[in-house]
Design an enzyme around this catalytic site. Structure first.
Site, PDB file in Angstrom:
ATOM      1  CG  HIS A  94      -1.427   0.802   1.432  1.00  0.00           C
ATOM      2  ND1 HIS A  94      -1.385   2.225   1.860  1.00  0.00           N
ATOM      3  CD2 HIS A  94      -2.976   0.680   1.086  1.00  0.00           C
ATOM      4  CE1 HIS A  94      -3.117   3.076   1.615  1.00  0.00           C
ATOM      5  NE2 HIS A  94      -3.696   2.253   1.566  1.00  0.00           N
TER       6      HIS A  94
ATOM      7  CG  ASP B 277       0.549  -2.211   6.458  1.00  0.00           C
ATOM      8  OD1 ASP B 277      -0.508  -2.079   6.868  1.00  0.00           O
ATOM      9  OD2 ASP B 277       0.003  -1.759   5.187  1.00  0.00           O
TER      10      ASP B 277
ATOM     11  CD  GLN C 210      -6.866  -4.417   4.303  1.00  0.00           C
ATOM     12  OE1 GLN C 210      -8.005  -5.398   4.340  1.00  0.00           O
ATOM     13  NE2 GLN C 210      -6.666  -3.165   3.543  1.00  0.00           N
TER      14      GLN C 210
ATOM     15  CE  LYS D 239      -7.222   0.201   6.608  1.00  0.00           C
ATOM     16  NZ  LYS D 239      -7.919   0.489   5.356  1.00  0.00           N
TER      17      LYS D 239
ATOM     18  CB  CYS E 136      -4.032   3.300  -1.823  1.00  0.00           C
ATOM     19  SG  CYS E 136      -4.704   4.595  -1.059  1.00  0.00           S
TER      20      CYS E 136
HETATM   21  N1  PMP Z   1      -1.326   0.011   5.144  1.00  0.00           N
HETATM   22  C1  PMP Z   1      -2.448  -1.319   4.250  1.00  0.00           C
HETATM   23  C2  PMP Z   1      -2.911  -2.504   3.777  1.00  0.00           C
HETATM   24  C3  PMP Z   1      -4.080  -0.845   3.869  1.00  0.00           C
HETATM   25  O1  PMP Z   1      -4.901  -1.546   3.245  1.00  0.00           O
HETATM   26  C4  PMP Z   1      -3.792   0.407   4.627  1.00  0.00           C
HETATM   27  C5  PMP Z   1      -5.364   1.056   4.265  1.00  0.00           C
HETATM   28  N2  PMP Z   1      -6.347   1.491   3.430  1.00  0.00           N
HETATM   29  C6  PMP Z   1      -3.142   1.309   4.817  1.00  0.00           C
HETATM   30  C7  PMP Z   1      -1.966   0.556   4.658  1.00  0.00           C
HETATM   31  C8  PMP Z   1      -3.144   2.611   5.146  1.00  0.00           C
HETATM   32  O2  PMP Z   1      -3.784   2.706   6.130  1.00  0.00           O
HETATM   33  P1  PMP Z   1      -4.714   4.295   6.884  1.00  0.00           P
HETATM   34  O3  PMP Z   1      -5.499   4.829   6.078  1.00  0.00           O
HETATM   35  O4  PMP Z   1      -5.577   3.873   8.137  1.00  0.00           O
HETATM   36  O5  PMP Z   1      -4.071   5.007   7.759  1.00  0.00           O
END
Ligand code: PMP
Length: 407
Positions: free
Chosen positions: A122, A199, A202, A225, A362
């Protein structure tokens, strides 16, 4: 407690019509919905406890501090960290990874060093490392994926060298739903003297995380999430590393002594929590953890996997529909419907009350790797049902009909 209809009833937002149809919410990987216990915990906090933390000697100040620090302890226990100093409340995953990059990354990466990431990151776990690499004249190395989109230990090993300082990797891909071999990669990273950044945005909502067993150095996730509120997340870091790192933000709450020219800073976690912290957010996250644990994360994960397999079995019967990623995955399915643009698919589904995500998620490098400019994604959580999957499949068939020229 297992997964049954009583779980769904605890999410008031799900009980509504969208475009005159029953809402089918299949976008939990972007953000999950909130159960009443979480909404009520935040409500109660503001109605009965709220005050600023750590400084007041009055009763509400003590109550708010206890609630905030209690939430930290709950998070520590939830991810099985050793020390409360290892749990920093942040705005979310993005902020957590940025803290590690701006502090640890900028301090430890030198010219010619290497930072290892994968093609499926991401942007939150990619751009901070691009910035470190650019500023420090270091090299960003990408781990290749297998043909079906998995990260193997061997592929990671091929990118490691004695110049590797950081290995940064998603625990679970937000596009392919694949689970990466974090524990093995952390071992390899440590053998090269590198730190492992995970990270877990998920994974934390869907499976048990044990940072001590993974032996990662840093791990980040977001409350929103995992049934918690927006605006709060967690950075886990090993205590010795955190206490040796420079703070990123400066101001109240994070200082020990303030002189006219110089100041000294508190140890972790406070050195990374400048200003009034995210008190109500932490309380909400703690309630979300209790909620998920009462149901059992194993049950949550099994339920979502079953829905994803159930969905894929039917989606494969739709002519021209491409599913990305391997069979073995968590509860999400990323796909394209012939040459219909993913935004058009999502728009037609929305007309039927079905919420899916469309775009690059993203993860632009991964989209290029997949050869797709955009994809649609249906993601499942503990409140989704097989009937909702059926609605998605019917919706997709109708979408195909609608754009029949595309096939
Ligand atoms: N890493 C991953 C794998 C994600 O799916 C997301 C959220 N889409 C993020 C990071 C970023 O999370 P946040 O927008 O809550 O900071």
């Amino acid at each position: 407690m297992g997964i049954d209809a009583s779980i769904r009833n605890q999410f008031p937002i799900l009980d509504q019509q969208v475009n005159d149809r029953k809402l089918v919410y299949l976008d939990s990987a972007a953000s999950s919905q909130k159960p009443l216990v979480v909404i009520n915990a935040i409500d109660d906090y503001y109605k009965t406890i709220h005050s600023n933390v750590h400084r007041g000697v009055h009763t509400l100040g003590t109550r708010a501090t206890d609630a905030y620090e209690g939430a930290r302890e709950n998070v520590r226990r939830f991810i099985q960290a050793q020390h409360h100093e290892e749990i920093i409340f942040t705005r979310g995953t993005t902020t957590a990874i940025n803290i590690v990059a701006s502090s640890y990354g900028m301090e430890h990466v030198e010219e010619g060093d290497e930072i290892v990431v994968t093609y499926l990151e991401h942007h939150a776990n990619l751009i901070p490392w691009q910035q470190v690499a650019k500023r420090k004249k270091a090299k960003l190395k990408y781990v290749d994926l297998t043909a079906d989109g998995r990260v193997t230990v061997e592929a990671v090993e091929a990118q490691l060298s004695d110049r590797t300082k950081i290995v940064a990797m998603a625990h679970v891909s937000n596009v392919l739903g694949t689970i990466n071999p974090i524990k093995e990669v952390a071992r390899l990273a440590h053998a090269r003297g590198a730190v492992m950044v995970v990270d877990a945005a998920q994974s934390a909502p869907h499976q048990r995380i044990n940072v001590t067993d993974l032996d990662c150095d840093f791990l980040a996730f977001s409350a929103h999430k995992m049934c918690g509120p927006t605006g709060v997340g967690v950075l886990y870091g090993k205590k010795a590393l955190l206490n040796a790192m420079e703070p990123v933000e400066f101001g109240g709450e994070m200082i020990d002594y303030v002189g006219l020219e110089e100041s000294t800073f508190k140890p972790s976690p406070y050195r990374f929590e400048a200003g009034t912290p995210i008190i109500a957010g932490a309380v909400g996250l703690s309630a979300a953890i209790d909620f998920l644990e009462e149901i059992g994360l194993e049950n949550v994960e099994a339920h979502e996997r079953e829905l994803a397999q159930y969905a894929m079995a039917q989606m494969r019967d739709i002519d021209g529909l491409t599913i990305y990623g391997p069979e073995e995955r968590v509860g999400l399915v990323t796909f394209n419907l012939g040459d219909v643009h993913a935004h058009d698919v999502a728009t037609v589904l929305d007309m039927q009350g079905i919420a899916v995500r469309a775009g690059h998620h993203c993860a632009q490098p991964l989209m290029r790797w997949l050869g797709a400019s955009s994809t649609a994604r249906a993601s499942f959580y503990l409140y989704n049902t097989k009937e909702e999957v059926d609605a998605l499949v019917t919706g997709l068939r109708q979408t195909k009909e609608y754009f029949s020229h595309g096939f």
